[in-house]
Enzyme design. Structure first.
Site, mmCIF file in Angstrom:
data_model
loop_
_atom_site.group_PDB
_atom_site.id
_atom_site.type_symbol
_atom_site.label_atom_id
_atom_site.label_comp_id
_atom_site.label_asym_id
_atom_site.label_seq_id
_atom_site.Cartn_x
_atom_site.Cartn_y
_atom_site.Cartn_z
ATOM 1 N N HIS A 27 0.854 -1.194 0.000
ATOM 2 C CA HIS A 27 0.000 0.000 0.000
ATOM 3 C C HIS A 27 0.889 1.242 0.000
ATOM 4 O O HIS A 27 1.287 1.761 1.042
ATOM 5 C CB HIS A 27 -0.925 0.017 1.219
ATOM 6 C CG HIS A 27 -2.030 1.033 1.094
ATOM 7 N ND1 HIS A 27 -3.353 0.687 0.967
ATOM 8 C CD2 HIS A 27 -2.005 2.382 1.052
ATOM 9 C CE1 HIS A 27 -4.095 1.780 0.853
ATOM 10 N NE2 HIS A 27 -3.278 2.826 0.912
ATOM 11 N N HIS A 29 1.332 4.925 -2.471
ATOM 12 C CA HIS A 29 0.875 5.742 -3.596
ATOM 13 C C HIS A 29 2.068 6.385 -4.305
ATOM 14 O O HIS A 29 3.103 6.655 -3.686
ATOM 15 C CB HIS A 29 -0.099 6.809 -3.104
ATOM 16 C CG HIS A 29 -1.397 6.247 -2.631
ATOM 17 N ND1 HIS A 29 -2.443 5.970 -3.473
ATOM 18 C CD2 HIS A 29 -1.802 5.885 -1.385
ATOM 19 C CE1 HIS A 29 -3.451 5.467 -2.774
ATOM 20 N NE2 HIS A 29 -3.088 5.405 -1.502
ATOM 21 N N HIS A 211 -9.815 0.910 -1.979
ATOM 22 C CA HIS A 211 -9.747 1.473 -0.634
ATOM 23 C C HIS A 211 -11.127 1.408 0.020
ATOM 24 O O HIS A 211 -12.153 1.616 -0.632
ATOM 25 C CB HIS A 211 -9.328 2.943 -0.686
ATOM 26 C CG HIS A 211 -7.880 3.161 -0.975
ATOM 27 N ND1 HIS A 211 -7.188 2.460 -1.926
ATOM 28 C CD2 HIS A 211 -6.994 4.048 -0.442
ATOM 29 C CE1 HIS A 211 -5.937 2.891 -1.963
ATOM 30 N NE2 HIS A 211 -5.785 3.855 -1.076
ATOM 31 N N GLU A 214 -11.545 3.292 6.082
ATOM 32 C CA GLU A 214 -10.674 4.191 6.849
ATOM 33 C C GLU A 214 -11.473 5.439 7.222
ATOM 34 O O GLU A 214 -11.849 5.620 8.379
ATOM 35 C CB GLU A 214 -9.421 4.570 6.082
ATOM 36 C CG GLU A 214 -8.473 5.415 6.963
ATOM 37 C CD GLU A 214 -7.280 5.990 6.230
ATOM 38 O OE1 GLU A 214 -6.223 6.097 6.866
ATOM 39 O OE2 GLU A 214 -7.401 6.340 5.049
ATOM 40 N N ASP A 292 1.371 4.060 2.846
ATOM 41 C CA ASP A 292 0.385 4.959 2.276
ATOM 42 C C ASP A 292 1.070 6.102 1.507
ATOM 43 O O ASP A 292 1.319 5.987 0.320
ATOM 44 C CB ASP A 292 -0.529 5.482 3.377
ATOM 45 C CG ASP A 292 -1.909 5.877 2.868
ATOM 46 O OD1 ASP A 292 -2.178 5.696 1.668
ATOM 47 O OD2 ASP A 292 -2.723 6.352 3.679
ATOM 48 N N ASP A 293 1.370 7.204 2.177
ATOM 49 C CA ASP A 293 1.979 8.381 1.549
ATOM 50 C C ASP A 293 3.080 8.932 2.458
ATOM 51 O O ASP A 293 2.875 9.919 3.167
ATOM 52 C CB ASP A 293 0.931 9.478 1.313
ATOM 53 C CG ASP A 293 -0.111 9.082 0.288
ATOM 54 O OD1 ASP A 293 0.224 9.038 -0.904
ATOM 55 O OD2 ASP A 293 -1.260 8.815 0.679
#
Length: 361
Positions: A27, A29, A211, A214, A292-293
């Site tokens: 996961h 991006h 996704h 969340e 994630d980021d």
């Protein structure tokens, strides 16, 4: 943001280094994987003015539990993406991201990208996808880290756009693209609206990796399972709010890509202690920790394992989390076998003495 979470006396005394634990990263991006120093360098090079939140006050203070907060998060992401101006910029991002994965013990990476967000600058969605796949092959050859691409639709755009991207993904099935995703604000674009796009992708053998769970609760995960046939769910952490859903996910063996640091940074949970990682794990749910980021949250993959350790996970349990990430991946069988053997070797080694690594976004 600096967060500390207490661990047991034993875990503080003897711990194995987490950057040498073999693992898969599922996961991440595309622009969000960029190094902060690279963003600064590219912005200077291309004359792009960055806000303080991406320059001197990094990582930014974020809160995305309302639409205004999400808009700010998305604006920062879009500003960072604007720093990718040339083909060399894209190749640099991919190379450095994969190099970072290698340093953190990741032997397999699946990175998610929406080509339509870059198409206008790089000759269209097909040309940009070709560029990313070629850069990924070069980075993999350089580092030994396997790389798969997940093409993701934007749930804030029309479902017809998602179908276009699904057809694009199908063109590259078996040639570096391993799955089809659905990202952006979960409060917009219900999973059911994208069922046709996911049907196009899954009929070609691509994984369904939307996704959900969340910013929205368990119902969004149910939508991903029922409407999109999810083979993995991005985030999914709020499945813990529904015992019935937890049982379903565990029984079906659908992995959740849990990103603890971003859950806290976005305000989904007020502090690490509130993240239900232990409940998910003890319920038999398959978990693949993800970053994630990192560009916006300041924490890469090892930081997620550090946080789990601070939440009381033993080395044996951390090794099982790493195994889960490998088993949940689309990596070839030989890569899986190598990583799983490496995890066993990591656990068989004597732990080092001293305090565990700090988790400090």
């Amino acid at each position: 943001m600096t967060t500390t979470v207490g661990g047991s006396a034993a875990s503080r005394a003897t711990t194995r280094p987490l950057d040498t634990l073999p693992k898969a990263h599922l996961h991440l991006h595309f622009t969000g994987s960029m190094r902060h120093e690279t963003l600064i360098d590219l912005a200077v090079r291309h004359g792009i003015a960055l806000p303080d939140a991406l320059r001197d006050e990094w990582p930014p203070h974020l809160l995305a539990t309302d639409e205004k907060g999400w808009f700010r998060f998305q604006r920062l992401y879009d500003l960072a993406r604007s720093a990718l101006v040339t083909v060399d910029d894209v190749r640099r991002l991919v190379r450095e991201t994969v190099e970072d994965e290698a340093r953190e013990g990741s032997g397999w990476l699946e990175i998610q990208v929406d080509p339509s967000g870059y198409a206008s600058r790089f000759g269209g969605i097909t040309a940009f996808t070709d560029l990313v796949l070629d850069a990924a092959r070069d980075a993999s050859s350089l580092t030994g880290v396997g790389v798969g691409i997940v093409i993701a639709a934007n749930r804030t755009r029309h479902p017809l756009d998602a179908r276009t991207l699904a057809r694009l993904a199908v063109q590259y099935a078996g040639r570096g693209v391993v799955g089809f995703g659905l990202s952006n604000d979960e409060r917009r674009g219900r999973p059911e609206e994208f069922a046709k796009a996911f049907g196009i992708a899954t009929r070609a053998g691509l994984g369904s990796m939307p996704h959900g769970g969340e910013l929205c609760g368990p119902d969004s995960v149910v939508g991903c399972l029922d409407a999109l046939g999810a083979t993995r769910v991005g985030h999914g952490v709020r499945s813990a709010e529904s015992p019935a859903l937890l049982d379903r996910i565990a029984s079906a063996g659908v992995p959740l890509e849990v990103c603890p640091a971003s859950n806290v940074a976005l305000g989904v949970y007020p502090e690490p202690d509130a993240i239900p990682l232990r409940r998910l794990f003890d319920s038999g749910v398959q978990i693949a920790l993800g970053a994630d980021d990192p560009l916006l949250f300041g924490v890469r993959l090892v930081g997620q394992y550090q946080l789990a350790r601070r939440l009381g996970f033993s080395d044996e349990e951390l090794a099982e989390l790493a195994r889960m990430s490998v088993r949940a991946s689309t990596a070839p069988s030989d890569v899986r076998s190598r990583l799983l053997t490496g995890i066993d070797d990591w656990l068989a080694a004597e732990p080092g003495e001293g305090a565990p690594e700090p988790w400090s976004p």
